[in-house]
Design a protein around this motif. Sequence first.
Motif, mmCIF file in Angstrom:
data_model
loop_
_atom_site.group_PDB
_atom_site.id
_atom_site.type_symbol
_atom_site.label_atom_id
_atom_site.label_comp_id
_atom_site.label_asym_id
_atom_site.label_seq_id
_atom_site.Cartn_x
_atom_site.Cartn_y
_atom_site.Cartn_z
ATOM 1 N N THR A 150 -2.234 10.934 0.135
ATOM 2 C CA THR A 150 -0.796 11.029 0.368
ATOM 3 C C THR A 150 -0.050 9.925 -0.355
ATOM 4 O OG1 THR A 150 -1.485 11.598 2.545
ATOM 5 C CG2 THR A 150 0.834 11.384 2.223
ATOM 6 N N THR A 151 1.271 10.057 -0.429
ATOM 7 C CA THR A 151 2.067 9.034 -1.082
ATOM 8 C C THR A 151 2.834 8.220 -0.066
ATOM 9 O OG1 THR A 151 4.011 10.364 -1.260
ATOM 10 C CG2 THR A 151 2.410 10.566 -2.996
ATOM 11 N N THR A 152 3.010 6.948 -0.377
ATOM 12 C CA THR A 152 3.769 6.099 0.528
ATOM 13 C C THR A 152 4.931 5.464 -0.195
ATOM 14 O OG1 THR A 152 1.842 5.540 1.756
ATOM 15 C CG2 THR A 152 3.688 4.059 1.962
ATOM 16 N N PRO A 153 6.099 6.070 -0.179
ATOM 17 C CA PRO A 153 7.216 5.435 -0.855
ATOM 18 C C PRO A 153 7.862 4.402 0.040
ATOM 19 C CG PRO A 153 7.733 7.677 -0.231
ATOM 20 C CD PRO A 153 6.389 7.360 0.296
ATOM 21 N N ALA A 154 8.226 3.310 -0.544
ATOM 22 C CA ALA A 154 9.034 2.362 0.204
ATOM 23 C C ALA A 154 10.374 2.316 -0.475
ATOM 24 C CB ALA A 154 8.396 1.001 0.150
ATOM 25 N N ALA A 155 11.422 2.428 0.232
ATOM 26 C CA ALA A 155 12.710 2.447 -0.416
ATOM 27 C C ALA A 155 13.683 1.632 0.360
ATOM 28 C CB ALA A 155 13.198 3.863 -0.506
ATOM 29 N N PHE A 160 15.372 -0.627 5.289
ATOM 30 C CA PHE A 160 16.285 0.503 5.246
ATOM 31 C C PHE A 160 15.561 1.846 5.149
ATOM 32 C CE2 PHE A 160 19.367 -2.759 4.060
ATOM 33 C CZ PHE A 160 20.448 -2.367 4.824
ATOM 34 N N PHE A 161 14.240 1.835 5.000
ATOM 35 C CA PHE A 161 13.490 3.079 4.844
ATOM 36 C C PHE A 161 12.350 3.173 5.846
ATOM 37 C CE2 PHE A 161 15.754 3.116 0.931
ATOM 38 C CZ PHE A 161 15.829 4.451 0.552
ATOM 39 N N ASP A 162 12.116 4.397 6.316
ATOM 40 C CA ASP A 162 10.938 4.673 7.128
ATOM 41 C C ASP A 162 9.707 4.406 6.278
ATOM 42 O OD1 ASP A 162 11.925 5.314 9.544
ATOM 43 O OD2 ASP A 162 11.430 7.439 9.487
ATOM 44 N N GLN A 163 8.642 3.950 6.911
ATOM 45 C CA GLN A 163 7.407 3.691 6.185
ATOM 46 C C GLN A 163 6.534 4.934 6.073
ATOM 47 O OE1 GLN A 163 6.968 0.202 4.861
ATOM 48 N NE2 GLN A 163 9.070 0.848 5.221
ATOM 49 N N TYR A 183 5.207 17.908 -5.950
ATOM 50 C CA TYR A 183 5.135 17.097 -4.743
ATOM 51 C C TYR A 183 6.559 16.902 -4.210
ATOM 52 C CZ TYR A 183 0.400 16.069 -6.322
ATOM 53 O OH TYR A 183 -0.906 16.173 -6.738
ATOM 54 N N LYS A 184 6.919 17.701 -3.236
ATOM 55 C CA LYS A 184 8.236 17.562 -2.623
ATOM 56 C C LYS A 184 8.181 16.389 -1.651
ATOM 57 C CE LYS A 184 11.675 19.994 0.175
ATOM 58 N NZ LYS A 184 11.989 21.248 0.913
ATOM 59 N N THR A 185 8.858 15.320 -1.989
ATOM 60 C CA THR A 185 8.779 14.063 -1.237
ATOM 61 C C THR A 185 10.104 13.791 -0.538
ATOM 62 O OG1 THR A 185 7.247 13.201 -2.913
ATOM 63 C CG2 THR A 185 8.262 11.598 -1.429
ATOM 64 N N VAL A 186 10.049 13.682 0.775
ATOM 65 C CA VAL A 186 11.251 13.448 1.577
ATOM 66 C C VAL A 186 11.189 12.036 2.165
ATOM 67 C CG1 VAL A 186 12.667 14.213 3.522
ATOM 68 C CG2 VAL A 186 11.413 15.902 2.141
ATOM 69 N N LEU A 187 12.161 11.210 1.811
ATOM 70 C CA LEU A 187 12.262 9.851 2.316
ATOM 71 C C LEU A 187 13.357 9.790 3.379
ATOM 72 C CD1 LEU A 187 12.279 7.955 -1.101
ATOM 73 C CD2 LEU A 187 10.296 8.552 0.302
ATOM 74 N N THR A 188 13.105 9.062 4.453
ATOM 75 C CA THR A 188 14.087 8.905 5.529
ATOM 76 C C THR A 188 14.643 7.490 5.495
ATOM 77 O OG1 THR A 188 12.893 10.492 6.898
ATOM 78 C CG2 THR A 188 14.467 9.063 8.016
ATOM 79 N N THR A 189 15.970 7.375 5.563
ATOM 80 C CA THR A 189 16.618 6.069 5.478
ATOM 81 C C THR A 189 17.635 5.880 6.598
ATOM 82 O OG1 THR A 189 18.029 4.641 4.107
ATOM 83 C CG2 THR A 189 18.340 7.009 3.871
#
Length: 336
Positions: free
Chosen positions: A111-116, A5-8, A19-25
Amino acid sequence: MANHFFDQTAQVTVSNGTYKTVLTTNGANYIASMTMGGQSVGPVITSGNNGTLTFNLTNPSNIMPVSFTLYNIPIIQTMYETADFSFNWAAAVKVPGSDTSTTNNSTDTNTTTPAATSSSTTEPSATSSSTTPAPTTVTTTKKATSKAKVPTTTRKYVVLKGDSNSKSMANKYYTRTAVIKKIAKHYNVQLKVAYKKNLKLGSKAVRPVTINGRKVKSSVVNYGKTTNYYTMTYSFNVSSFKTLKKVIKGSIHVVVPQAQISTTWPIRFKFSQKAPAKASKHAAVVATSTAVTPAKPDQTKLPQTGDSSQSSLSVVGLALVSGLSFIWGNNHEAVK
């Protein structure tokens, strides 16, 4: 299962220690809110099911625990889930032309790699309850004799959570009228589930797993359909009506293809003690929860920034075995 459900890749802008972190879903329509780093945000819909979630993090670690409140899920309706996002700072890629520093150059080497993900959720709720038609007793006549009728009655019931006396979300899918037949020296209790066809879940989205301490045999499960509903009936035996004075434990397996959910829900049944009477006090369905143990964050150095500089980073997430650690918890129907 949340991974899909989330971009890698996450976009991270580093400025003044933030750290402004933008996650795409691609599951924005299922996410009511998501919490990370003490912040709870809702998605911004960009198109269809696509959207973004933006967090302003301070000194984020490599492993960030997150939680989701999910909704709009057929049958399940609302769920609460937990997960871990793994940020692979070492694989961060600086976005060309993103430097806007005015004094000090920032060292954006990581960099950060969030998985959501938003494939699950809290509690199933739905709007497809239907009533169970009273059983018909057929009398056949052969010459001067007639076949004896099978003693049949009904009892109202309520579906409760497994660990509390509040109604389960499954209550809306059960018809809440049991058909009880006297067979030999025991009583056969039949339960029925009905959900709308327009939910597009298929004809076997709900399957009984256990009832009254025993596994449900496939021979007692029957699937059917009407013009607007899919139905499923199953039954269990009790020695006497005294058994129904106690709360009966059970469980069902629910499949929601749209959200890629396939999970078993503990539930309970509380029966009315008055034959053909209105449903008595609401009682019992259950849920399970699997605790998520956050992985120990490593000491990889985070991207740094000067007081007056900004830098944008592109963070690439990898699959679980390749460095992107994502743990999806089952925290269904949590007790309030």
